[in-house]
Design an enzyme around this catalytic site. Structure first.
Site, PDB file in Angstrom:
ATOM      1  N   HIS A 179      -2.128  -7.668 -10.622  1.00 49.24           N
ATOM      2  CA  HIS A 179      -3.547  -7.996 -10.452  1.00 49.24           C
ATOM      3  C   HIS A 179      -3.695  -9.472 -10.108  1.00 49.24           C
ATOM      4  O   HIS A 179      -3.650 -10.337 -10.977  1.00 49.24           O
ATOM      5  CB  HIS A 179      -4.326  -7.631 -11.730  1.00 49.24           C
ATOM      6  CG  HIS A 179      -5.797  -7.858 -11.616  1.00 49.24           C
ATOM      7  ND1 HIS A 179      -6.579  -8.281 -12.656  1.00 49.24           N
ATOM      8  CD2 HIS A 179      -6.638  -7.715 -10.553  1.00 49.24           C
ATOM      9  CE1 HIS A 179      -7.826  -8.403 -12.239  1.00 49.24           C
ATOM     10  NE2 HIS A 179      -7.881  -8.057 -10.975  1.00 49.24           N
ATOM     11  N   GLU A 191      -1.935 -10.828 -13.382  1.00 43.63           N
ATOM     12  CA  GLU A 191      -1.715  -9.945 -14.528  1.00 43.63           C
ATOM     13  C   GLU A 191      -0.717  -8.870 -14.095  1.00 43.63           C
ATOM     14  O   GLU A 191      -0.983  -8.133 -13.136  1.00 43.63           O
ATOM     15  CB  GLU A 191      -3.033  -9.308 -14.978  1.00 43.63           C
ATOM     16  CG  GLU A 191      -4.003 -10.309 -15.597  1.00 43.63           C
ATOM     17  CD  GLU A 191      -5.345  -9.693 -16.011  1.00 43.63           C
ATOM     18  OE1 GLU A 191      -5.934 -10.161 -16.997  1.00 43.63           O
ATOM     19  OE2 GLU A 191      -5.826  -8.759 -15.335  1.00 43.63           O
ATOM     20  N   ASN A 229     -10.747  -9.405 -17.664  1.00 47.17           N
ATOM     21  CA  ASN A 229     -12.026  -8.705 -17.545  1.00 47.17           C
ATOM     22  C   ASN A 229     -12.451  -8.043 -18.849  1.00 47.17           C
ATOM     23  O   ASN A 229     -13.596  -7.599 -18.973  1.00 47.17           O
ATOM     24  CB  ASN A 229     -11.973  -7.679 -16.412  1.00 47.17           C
ATOM     25  CG  ASN A 229     -12.135  -8.353 -15.062  1.00 47.17           C
ATOM     26  OD1 ASN A 229     -12.756  -9.404 -14.955  1.00 47.17           O
ATOM     27  ND2 ASN A 229     -11.543  -7.771 -14.022  1.00 47.17           N
TER      28      ASN A 229
HETATM   29  N1  LIG Z   1     -12.253  -8.859  -4.168  1.00 49.16           N
HETATM   30  C1  LIG Z   1     -11.877  -9.318  -5.352  1.00 49.16           C
HETATM   31  O1  LIG Z   1     -12.397 -10.314  -5.886  1.00 49.16           O
HETATM   32  C2  LIG Z   1     -10.751  -8.621  -6.074  1.00 49.16           C
HETATM   33  C3  LIG Z   1     -10.037  -9.330  -7.058  1.00 49.16           C
HETATM   34  C4  LIG Z   1      -8.956  -8.697  -7.700  1.00 49.16           C
HETATM   35  C5  LIG Z   1      -8.639  -7.396  -7.373  1.00 49.16           C
HETATM   36  N2  LIG Z   1      -9.375  -6.723  -6.425  1.00 49.16           N
HETATM   37  C6  LIG Z   1      -8.961  -5.350  -6.091  1.00 49.16           C
HETATM   38  O2  LIG Z   1      -8.226  -5.393  -4.882  1.00 49.16           O
HETATM   39  C7  LIG Z   1      -8.421  -4.178  -4.144  1.00 49.16           C
HETATM   40  C8  LIG Z   1      -8.907  -4.520  -2.759  1.00 49.16           C
HETATM   41  O3  LIG Z   1     -10.083  -5.261  -2.850  1.00 49.16           O
HETATM   42  P1  LIG Z   1     -10.649  -6.109  -1.614  1.00 49.16           P
HETATM   43  O4  LIG Z   1     -11.768  -6.914  -2.154  1.00 49.16           O
HETATM   44  O5  LIG Z   1      -9.541  -6.756  -0.876  1.00 49.16           O
HETATM   45  O6  LIG Z   1     -11.249  -4.918  -0.712  1.00 49.16           O
HETATM   46  P2  LIG Z   1     -11.673  -4.962   0.837  1.00 49.16           P
HETATM   47  O7  LIG Z   1     -12.719  -3.937   0.977  1.00 49.16           O
HETATM   48  O8  LIG Z   1     -11.928  -6.372   1.276  1.00 49.16           O
HETATM   49  O9  LIG Z   1     -10.336  -4.491   1.603  1.00 49.16           O
HETATM   50  C9  LIG Z   1      -9.820  -3.197   1.503  1.00 49.16           C
HETATM   51  C10 LIG Z   1      -9.108  -2.874   2.813  1.00 49.16           C
HETATM   52  O10 LIG Z   1      -8.407  -1.641   2.616  1.00 49.16           O
HETATM   53  C11 LIG Z   1      -8.518  -0.904   3.851  1.00 49.16           C
HETATM   54  N3  LIG Z   1      -8.240   0.505   3.557  1.00 49.16           N
HETATM   55  C12 LIG Z   1      -9.080   1.455   3.083  1.00 49.16           C
HETATM   56  N4  LIG Z   1      -8.420   2.629   2.917  1.00 49.16           N
HETATM   57  C13 LIG Z   1      -7.131   2.412   3.290  1.00 49.16           C
HETATM   58  C14 LIG Z   1      -5.962   3.212   3.337  1.00 49.16           C
HETATM   59  N5  LIG Z   1      -5.988   4.487   2.971  1.00 49.16           N
HETATM   60  N6  LIG Z   1      -4.826   2.665   3.799  1.00 49.16           N
HETATM   61  C15 LIG Z   1      -4.782   1.354   4.191  1.00 49.16           C
HETATM   62  N7  LIG Z   1      -5.865   0.548   4.155  1.00 49.16           N
HETATM   63  C16 LIG Z   1      -7.012   1.063   3.713  1.00 49.16           C
HETATM   64  C17 LIG Z   1      -9.916  -1.192   4.347  1.00 49.16           C
HETATM   65  O11 LIG Z   1     -10.024  -0.944   5.741  1.00 49.16           O
HETATM   66  C18 LIG Z   1     -10.059  -2.680   3.990  1.00 49.16           C
HETATM   67  O12 LIG Z   1      -9.644  -3.515   5.050  1.00 49.16           O
HETATM   68  C19 LIG Z   1      -9.381  -3.336  -4.987  1.00 49.16           C
HETATM   69  O13 LIG Z   1      -8.643  -2.467  -5.797  1.00 49.16           O
HETATM   70  C20 LIG Z   1     -10.088  -4.385  -5.841  1.00 49.16           C
HETATM   71  O14 LIG Z   1     -10.576  -3.848  -7.055  1.00 49.16           O
HETATM   72  C21 LIG Z   1     -10.405  -7.315  -5.761  1.00 49.16           C
END
Ligand SMILES: NC(=O)c1ccc[n+]([C@@H]2O[C@H](COP(=O)([O-])OP(=O)(O)OC[C@H]3O[C@@H](n4cnc5c(N)ncnc54)[C@H](O)[C@@H]3O)[C@@H](O)[C@H]2O)c1
Length: 430
Positions: A179, A191, A229
């Protein structure tokens, strides 16, 4: 659920079968963080999902010397993400933070790949697709079939259970959480989250590897909200309850937490910054996953803000109003009231009440064996920029004092939210 982080089942996975090119981090070699520049040449990594997190993680892995395959389901998304990453690297070069050679090398190590089927054999895959359990579950089943049996399969989930994500993987001992915090290029904390069946050897491998990436890993069980969190919930919840009860207005509560507590932002302005909807979703997820434990119950104040579209800075109003350019329209705190509240009865002292709840949450996590005291403090300082770790803070205040404050709160607000953790009084945390 067995939540002891030291729990292992070494019979399930032979630690010596770890990918040979990643053995810089075998358990015996774990110890102090290795400076990133000392990291040895390393093995192929894949990042699935080229969004905000995936792109940053790919950059961090490439900067540590890995060849990185970047996959995104949306056509052209991985290439577009690489182009944005390249612009970001150019800005770092312009500011003298990176040489042109380093930037070119980092960029050159990242390759957009059209699909998971087209991935080369990797030693580590990090998934960063949207927070959807079914999507992640399917993806992990697919990755487990397509990649060698020694590939470590990691998810960047912020809230989903690692064991549930690993449900359809035949060898779930190699599935774990990595994480990263946003933005992954700047936030040091990672994490390392183990599910019920994750083998200890893989947790140790991931922990060592994160150190070679210049990160500070902490280890925790797959508990709702993991460390950051989960422990942070009362930081927001207590402030909201105090405002709801009319004890003080938001500006005064925020002022107290900032000026008397040393927090970089007050809890209410921070929820506006994060987004009331995002903060409510995280809180609700922890509340649901803990069987609606009253400790995590969302407030009516926050629900009502979200229902009215007052999401914070991004929507122009939240707890506070914002000017058109997004700057907060200052509301003066009531300094006389602040002075009267701090040091008074705990039920109306925003600082004492918040600290008591943070300490309680932190020691309870340790008592359940979900993380070590040291890791909880490291996580909260690096992940949230609290001025001190809550357990160190509890030691300073006195765990017995915190227990007495919670007993007072429990009497004032019965229902279980303020029940003290047995760890405050049983001497299990020195
Ligand atoms: N944004 C934050 O602050 C944050 C912080 C820590 C963890 N996270 C976690 O990280 C993960 C991603 O978050 P994010 O903010 O980068 O999301 P995001 O929406 O910016 O990016 C996700 C990407 O995944 C792609 N995608 C969707 N389905 C797919 C598949 N089957 N195969 C390949 N690519 C696919 C989408 O096209 C998109 O580009 C989530 O699990 C989120 O909970 C986010």
């Amino acid at each position: 659920m067995d939540t002891d982080p030291t729990r292992t089942d070494p019979t399930r996975t032979d630690p010596t079968s770890r990918p040979s090119t990643l053995t810089a981090s075998t358990p015996d070699e774990l110890g102090e963080a290795a400076p990133a520049e000392e990291a040895p040449p390393v093995a192929p990594v894949a990042v699935i999902g080229a969004g905000a997190m995936g792109a940053g993680i790919a950059q961090v892995a490439a900067a540590a010397g890995h060849d990185v395959s970047l996959v995104d389901a949306a056509p052209g998304a991985a290439a577009a993400s690489l182009a944005r990453l390249s612009e970001g690297l150019s800005r770092l070069v312009a500011r003298g933070r990176l040489t042109q050679e380093e930037a070119t090398a980092i960029e050159g190590r990242i390759t957009p790949v059209a699909s998971i089927d087209a991935l080369p054999d990797c030693d580590l895959v990090i998934e960063a697709v949207p927070e959807d359990l079914e999507l992640k579950r399917r993806l992990f089943a697919e990755l487990a079939l397509g990649q060698p049996s020694t590939t470590v399969l990691a998810t960047n989930t912020s809230s989903l259970d690692i064991s549930a994500i690993a449900d359809e993987v035949t060898d779930p001992e190699r599935v774990l959480g990595l994480h990263f915090f946003n933005p992954p290029t700047r936030m040091r904390l990672v994490e390392v989250v183990h599910g019920e069946l994750t083998a200890r050897a893989y947790v140790e491998f991931a922990t060592g590897l994160m150190r070679t990436w210049g990160k500070t890993p902490v280890v925790c069980a797959s508990t709702p909200g993991f460390i950051v969190n989960r422990v942070a919930r009362p930081f927001y919840g207590e402030a909201q309850r105090i405002v709801e009860a009319g004890v003080a207005d938001a500006a005064t509560v925020d002022w107290i937490l900032r000026e008397k507590g040393g927090f970089p932002m007050g809890p209410l302005e921070l929820t506006d910054f994060i987004g009331q909807d995002v903060n409510l979703a995280v809180g609700t997820s922890v509340w649901e996953q803990t069987g609606r434990d009253p400790r995590y119950a969302p407030t009516e104040l926050q629900r009502s803000l979200v229902a009215r579209g007052r999401l914070g800075r991004k929507s122009g109003s939240g707890i506070y109003p914002y000017a058109a350019d997004g700057t907060l329209v200052e509301t003066p705190p009531d300094l006389g009231l602040a002075e009267r509240l701090v040091g008074g009865p705990v039920a109306t002292d925003p600082l004492a009440r918040t600290l008591a709840m943070l300490v309680n949450e932190a020691v309870d996590l340790v008592r359940r064996g979900e993380a070590s005291a040291e890791d909880v403090d490291t996580a909260m300082v690096l992940g949230t920029r609290y001025p001190k770790g809550p357990i160190a803070w509890g030691r300073e205040i006195g765990f017995d004092v915190v227990a007495a404050q919670l007993a007072e709160l429990d009497a004032a607000f019965p229902g279980g939210r303020y029940r003290p953790s047995p760890a405050l009084t049983d001497g299990s945390i020195a």
